[in-house]
Design an enzyme around this catalytic site. Structure first.
Site, short mmCIF file in Angstrom:
data_model
loop_
_atom_site.label_atom_id
_atom_site.label_comp_id
_atom_site.label_asym_id
_atom_site.label_seq_id
_atom_site.Cartn_x
_atom_site.Cartn_y
_atom_site.Cartn_z
N CYS A 216 16.32 106.73 6.95
CA CYS A 216 15.00 107.36 7.03
C CYS A 216 14.97 108.54 6.06
O CYS A 216 15.93 109.30 5.95
CB CYS A 216 14.64 107.86 8.42
N ARG B 74 16.85 105.28 1.44
CA ARG B 74 17.29 105.64 2.79
C ARG B 74 16.74 104.70 3.85
O ARG B 74 17.10 104.80 5.03
CB ARG B 74 16.85 107.07 3.12
N TRP C 97 14.09 103.56 8.35
CA TRP C 97 15.10 102.54 8.62
C TRP C 97 15.14 102.46 10.14
O TRP C 97 15.57 103.41 10.80
CB TRP C 97 16.45 102.97 8.05
N ASN D 284 14.01 112.12 10.94
CA ASN D 284 15.15 111.32 10.51
C ASN D 284 16.29 111.63 11.48
O ASN D 284 16.67 112.80 11.61
CB ASN D 284 15.52 111.72 9.07
N GLY D 285 16.79 110.60 12.15
CA GLY D 285 17.88 110.83 13.11
C GLY D 285 17.61 110.05 14.39
O GLY D 285 16.82 109.10 14.40
N GLU E 160 35.79 94.65 -1.39
CA GLU E 160 34.62 95.27 -2.01
C GLU E 160 33.78 94.22 -2.76
O GLU E 160 32.55 94.25 -2.69
CB GLU E 160 35.09 96.41 -2.94
N LYS F 27 29.89 93.38 -1.84
CA LYS F 27 28.78 93.44 -2.82
C LYS F 27 27.94 92.17 -2.72
O LYS F 27 26.72 92.23 -2.71
CB LYS F 27 29.30 93.58 -4.26
N GLU G 13 25.92 92.03 0.59
CA GLU G 13 24.86 93.02 0.67
C GLU G 13 23.61 92.61 -0.08
O GLU G 13 22.50 92.80 0.40
CB GLU G 13 25.34 94.36 0.05
N HIS H 140 46.57 81.83 7.08
CA HIS H 140 46.58 81.98 8.54
C HIS H 140 45.17 81.84 9.13
O HIS H 140 44.89 82.39 10.19
CB HIS H 140 47.17 83.34 8.92
N LYS I 70 20.99 103.31 2.29
CA LYS I 70 22.08 103.90 1.51
C LYS I 70 22.77 105.02 2.26
O LYS I 70 23.97 105.25 2.11
CB LYS I 70 21.52 104.41 0.18
C1 G6P Z 1 25.98 102.50 3.74
C2 G6P Z 1 25.77 102.18 2.27
C3 G6P Z 1 27.11 101.85 1.62
C4 G6P Z 1 28.09 102.97 1.82
C5 G6P Z 1 28.23 103.34 3.31
C6 G6P Z 1 28.99 104.63 3.48
O1 G6P Z 1 26.37 101.37 4.42
O2 G6P Z 1 24.87 101.10 2.12
O3 G6P Z 1 26.93 101.62 0.23
O4 G6P Z 1 29.34 102.61 1.33
O5 G6P Z 1 26.94 103.54 3.89
O6 G6P Z 1 28.23 105.67 2.91
P1 G6P Z 1 28.81 106.99 2.30
O7 G6P Z 1 27.60 107.70 1.74
O8 G6P Z 1 29.44 107.74 3.43
O9 G6P Z 1 29.78 106.63 1.24
#
Ligand code: G6P
Length: 615
Positions: free
Chosen positions: A2, A27, A75, A101-102, A488, A492, A495, A511, A610
């Site tokens: 948010c 956000r 969000w 926000n929160g 990672e 990606k 996501e 396994h 994000k």
């Molecule tokens: C969200 C974002 C990710 C990020 C994670 C941790 O899930 O979409 O890209 O890695 O939060 O966020 P931070 O800001 O703590 O790295």
């Protein structure tokens, strides 16, 4: 998670708010809304499900005049993402509007009490409870809006950054924060508020970061006032200069922010390394370590805490610290650590890694570690965010604003800083020999150029992506330093393309995941010429012999893999500990192009945000 924005001044608030919301859309983008207070004392609300562009369509042609306003991009946490649950929320009388926000944890109890007093609720949100509570207090105590906001916040449990306006007061904007970020931009006869500084850039570079449990009172034509929520006493105001430019917030000719951020990595890593490798690649200087040498020398253990991509960087950090500092290292998801009764004392160092510096679980993990006496170090990107302000010391990765929701340049920045930190602490503790230190530092110093070289695979990966866009499942395999790279790479792809992808340690594949392999399930195998190369070759063969297609990421000049894997992507050769930095590049590009081929919105993938400021 948010985004909120607000404006008071002499310009049309709506335009500034919409632009601000667009910058905060990373956000969350489930719904968006604005509340405007007209000069004639009317409160106008426009809100809509979906992105800010939907809100603009809804509001086009409507009256959007007013020089005071607040806005929100959501969000969803409480209640589905529809028009009714969209913010701003308005009190029963329609006089007070609020964005939040929160999360309000005790909203159910408060709602019950308010309902007993005749309040009716339109939405399923926790936020509506807060605005109703403010109105209830204001009416029953005949107090000012400011007093009612303060009183209400004292009754609320949870995390919030809020902005509140009132219909018959076009000259006052009230904001407050606890555990969610809020920045006030102080301009010439105008003031801005936002979840981060991006909506403020271009208007003013003078900012105040509100602290937890502070209320900001912004009255037209008057200096900003900041009060303590607890005793109502004025707090000291620290106006800081913002170092963020408009160009950093634009796509710079790329189709998407994500692609721009992938291609920016040579320059972001240059910024990240600037001034940190010294004495002809024989020493690292990181002020956070240099100023706390004794702590790092005497520490008995390091625990890395993070979430998401930052957690993957932490896994690489673990190997780096083990290899170069020869000390025990643990890696924890912040969300597990905070509720896991971790055993810590003053001989522990906890390193928190976060791009945004606002992740709620990571912040809570830091608080816990501090309470247990550990020394807490932060590795963060956003300057002035909550995490760097809470930790005992730390290092910024300095890769500039990351706007694409899927993290790319922040990941390589985090791994780079972790490498510097491991080398620096290793030298301090006498755990690394000079030759190794010099070899790694010399290669790290050149990593911007090496990444530039690695990015040349772009056309090849783009072509390859067309072949694999059909797949519904992917396996990503790696060993040693590149097991986290595999995680990672898989993240990606998940996501942004919504294809199921699993990252696995290559040897563990037998396994379980091996049962999934058939000709419809490709595997991406990270196999640079490192100490585990011979081992991973066997894993490639195991996949091949079960009919699975293999894309192998190999070191430049490795022709042997051509005979085994279906496709090979070459990356520049670097010392083993730096291979994740280089191998990540084709994985970022592969995920990107597959998502684009599938027509997905790569910058704003569904359901994600994000900055995750809720647990
Ligand atoms: C969200 C974002 C990710 C990020 C994670 C941790 O899930 O979409 O890209 O890695 O939060 O966020 P931070 O800001 O703590 O790295």
């Amino acid at each position: 998670m948010c985004g909120i924005v607000g404006y008071i001044g002499s310009n049309r608030a709506y335009d500034i708010l919409i632009q601000g919301l667009k910058r905060l859309e990373y956000r969350g983008y489930d719904s968006a809304g604005v509340a405007l207070v007209d000069c004639d004392g009317k409160l106008k609300i426009h809100k809509s499900q979906g992105k800010v562009s939907n809100l603009e369509s809804i509001a086009s042609g409507a009256n959007v005049e007013g020089h005071l306003g607040i806005a929100h991009t959501r969000w969803a946490t409480h209640g589905e993402p529809n028009d009714i649950n969209a913010h701003p929320h308005v009190s029963q009388s329609g006089m007070i509007a609020l964005v939040h926000n929160g999360t309000i944890e005790n909203y159910a109890v408060l709602k019950k009490v308010l309902m007993e007093h005749g309040y009716e609720f339109k939405s399923e949100t926790d936020t509506e409870v807060l605005v109703q509570l403010i109105e209830y207090i204001k009416l029953t105590s005949s107090c000012t809006l400011l007093e009612a906001v303060r009183e209400a916040l004292l009754q609320v449990e949870g995390a919030y950054a809020i902005a509140v306006v009132e219909q018959n007061d076009p000259d006052t904007l009230i904001v407050a924060r606890k555990s969610s970020p809020l920045v006030i931009g102080v301009g010439e006869n105008e003031t801005f508020i936002a979840s981060d500084a991006t909506p403020i850039v271009g208007y003013t570079d003078q900012v105040i970061y509100l602290k937890d449990n502070e209320i900001g009172v912004i009255r037209r034509g008057e200096p900003v006032q900041v009060l303590s929520m607890f005793n109502n006493e004025p707090s000291t105001i620290n106006i800081q200069k913002l170092k963020l430019s408009l160009a950093q917030l634009e796509k710079g000719g790329y189709d998407t922010f994500m692609l721009k951020e992938i291609f920016e990595q040579p320059s972001t890593l240059r910024d990240c390394l600037r001034g940190r490798i010294v004495d002809n690649c024989r020493r690292v200087t990181l002020s956070g370590v240099d100023l706390n040498q004794e702590r790092f020398k005497t520490a008995e253990r390091i625990t890395l805490v993070a979430c998401g991509t930052s957690w993957h960087a932490a896994l690489i950090g673990k190997r780096l610290i083990q290899d170069f500092c020869k000390m025990p290292v643990e890696v924890e998801y912040a969300s597990e650590f905070r509720y896991g009764n971790p055993v810590l004392n003053e001989k522990d160092i906890v390193i928190s890694i976060s791009q945004s510096g606002e992740t709620a679980d990571t912040l809570a993990a830091i608080e816990l570690a501090k309470a247990k006496g550990a020394f807490v170090y932060g590795i963060c990107n956003v300057v002035g965010a909550s995490i760097p302000r809470t930790t005992d010391s730390g290092t910024y990765i300095h890769v500039g604003p990351e706007i694409g929701v899927a993290s790319t340049k922040a990941f390589t920045g985090q791994v780079t800083v972790l490498t510097l930190l491991a080398l620096s602490v290793g030298q301090l503790r006498g755990a690394i020999d000079d030759a190794t230190l010099h070899e790694v530092l010399a290669a790290l110093d050149k990593i911007p150029e090496t990444i530039e070289e690695a990015l040349k695979v772009d056309p090849e990966v783009k072509k390859l992506s067309r072949i694999f866009s059909y797949a519904h499942n992917f396996l990503y395999l790696g060993r040693g330093y590149n097991y986290p790279t595999a995680l990672e790479g898989a993240l990606k792809l998940k996501e942004i393309s919504y294809i199921h992808a699993e990252g696995y340690p290559a040897a563990e594949m037998k396994h379980g995941p091996i049962a999934l392999i058939d000709h419809d399930m490709p595997s991406v195998i990270i196999a640079p010429s490192d100490s585990l190369y011979d081992k991973i070759i066997s894993n490639v063969q195991q996949v091949k012999s079960r009919g699975g297609a293999v894309v192998a990421i190999v070191s430049k000049g490795n022709k042997a893999m051509n005979d085994i894997a279906d496709f090979c992507i070459e990356i520049p050769e670097v010392p083993e500990c730096l291979t994740p930095l280089v191998a990540s590049i084709p994985l970022q590009l592969l995920a990107y192009y597959i998502a684009v081929n599938k027509g997905k919105d790569v910058d704003q993938p569904r359901n994600l945000a994000k900055s995750v400021t809720v647990e």
